[in-house]
Design a protein around this motif. Structure first.
Motif: not given
Ligand SMILES: [Zn+2]
Length: 429
Positions: A302, A12, A298, A371, A318
């Motif tokens: 953000h 991502w 996820h 990540y 992240e």
């Protein structure tokens, strides 16, 4: 949902850096400084907006206002009344857009000519035809706190004394208009609503929309519990058409699985500056039927953190999103898999760490472990210092500036140690 088959899912990119509204590329405007200034004689060469252009703009403004109110009140005939009757394809496209916007449920809608751009003659539609950049601002009811802006290219021409919309794609090749398409421009849509979320899918994929809306409900509690932030709602776009996603939304050398995309709105009346008003989530068409609560958690993380600013280091941005995602995964039966991953990272990756993962690593052809490493770091911080401290650290770093010395200072303020000591402590843990 499956951690074991998640290689693609983890790729991502938190990308917000694309100037959606192409301010940088703005051409010289026809509005010279003297416009509207009474002291400037009518014949002054500094006034480049000719009377006919002024008339055109006034007429276009009326047409745009009529169209906006038609959408809000559900009057299709009013929406189409200023669309060229000779261009049946345009009318059909427009009718579809109207139906789609009605489905979204808009609290507000407005259009304004973007006067930072020069009108462009379009001879193929006649001598009077001009392509204009138009800022569309829309607010989805119950989802967006304020309207967001998106750019259109509309061509207007005078026909029998009336200004009509004669085309909508004469500027389509311009790089920003071409970067991605809004879902309502991509054929018939369907929407699924649940508290705090509106999922947009192709008309034939209602069930996937409902599924994603349910998955969102399962993601929200963990996102809220950890970020301690709430937002009115979020728009999730899960279209089949590849144009719904920008080719720029890449990570590690391939397209991202999903992106939290920033929403922009003009910060001043002339729309020469923009501010971030929120985020929406765009799922890669390839992933739309596979995406579930973990991917959504996820991206929602953000989106929840976005209003704090965009200067936080990528390892924290992240790492926190991964932390939320993995906490949710742990609650969904993946504790053992996570323990294996953690063990592997602690054995193979963390010992090699010299500094915290650098920002550039996440956006280039990175090795995917960034990540995971960032997750381990954030998990360590939460365990050692508590969620409140981690969130306060995030807020401070997000405010910026993203200068190494400032970041070091902020680390010391919240954690009482700098980067070197932090990395050493992490390795020992
Ligand atoms: Zn991310």
């Amino acid at each position: 949902m499956e951690l074991t088959t998640s290689a693609g899912r983890r790729r991502w990119l938190w990308t917000a850096g694309i100037a959606v509204l192409a301010l940088v590329a703005a051409t010289i405007t026809w509005i010279a400084t003297g416009r509207g200034d009474d002291d400037v004689p009518a014949a002054s060469p500094t006034v480049s907006a000719t009377p006919s252009e002024e008339q055109m703009l006034a007429a276009v403004d009326t047409v745009l206002k009529t169209r906006a109110s038609a959408v809000l009140t559900g009057q299709l005939s009013q929406y189409l009344q200023n669309v060229d009757p000779a261009n049946q394809q345009l009318r059909q496209r427009d009718q579809q857009v109207f139906a789609n916007l009605r489905k979204l449920g808009l609290a507000r809608l407005s259009y304004q000519v973007d006067t930072n751009w020069a009108p462009e003659p379009q001879e193929q539609h006649g001598p009077s035809a001009r392509a204009l950049r138009v800022l569309m601002q829309l607010q989805v009811a119950g989802i967006d706190a304020t309207p967001r802006a998106t750019s259109l290219g509309y061509t207007f021409a005078e026909r029998d004394g009336r200004w009509l919309l004669v085309d909508d794609d004469d500027l389509a090749a311009e790089s920003d208009l071409n970067a991605y398409r809004e879902p309502w421009d991509l054929g018939a849509i369907e929407v699924a609503r649940r508290p705090g979320v509106l999922v947009v899918v192709p008309a034939a994929e209602r069930r996937n929309g409902e599924r994603l809306a349910r998955e969102s409900q399962l993601a929200f509690p963990t996102v809220r519990a950890i970020t301690r932030r709430t937002q009115a709602g979020i728009l999730v776009i899960a279209m089949a058409d590849s144009r719904s996603m920008s080719a720029e939304w890449r990570t590690g050398g391939h397209p991202a699985a999903a992106v939290a995309v920033r929403n922009f709105a003009p910060a001043n009346p002339e729309a020469s500056e923009f501010e971030v008003t929120g985020s929406r989530v765009v799922i890669n068409p390839d992933q739309r039927t596979k995406a579930g609560r973990l991917l959504l958690a996820h991206e929602f993380t953000h989106a929840a953190m976005e209003p704090l600013g965009d200067r936080a280091p990528s390892w924290l941005v992240e790492g926190l999103a991964m932390y939320v995602e993995n906490e949710l995964a742990a609650r969904n039966g993946y504790r053992e898999e996570l323990a294996d991953q953690r063990r592997e990272l602690l054995r193979e990756k963390i010992p090699a760490l010299v500094v915290l993962p650098i920002d550039g690593v996440f956006h280039g052809d990175y090795d995917e472990d960034s990540y995971g490493v960032s997750w381990v770091i954030v998990e360590y911080l939460v365990t050692k210092y508590g969620q409140r401290t981690v969130n306060a650290l995030y807020a401070d770093l997000a405010r910026g500036p993203d200068d190494p010395a400032v970041r070091e200072q902020v680390l010391r303020k919240h954690l009482k140690v700098g980067e070197t000591a932090l990395v050493a402590a992490l390795k020992k843990s």
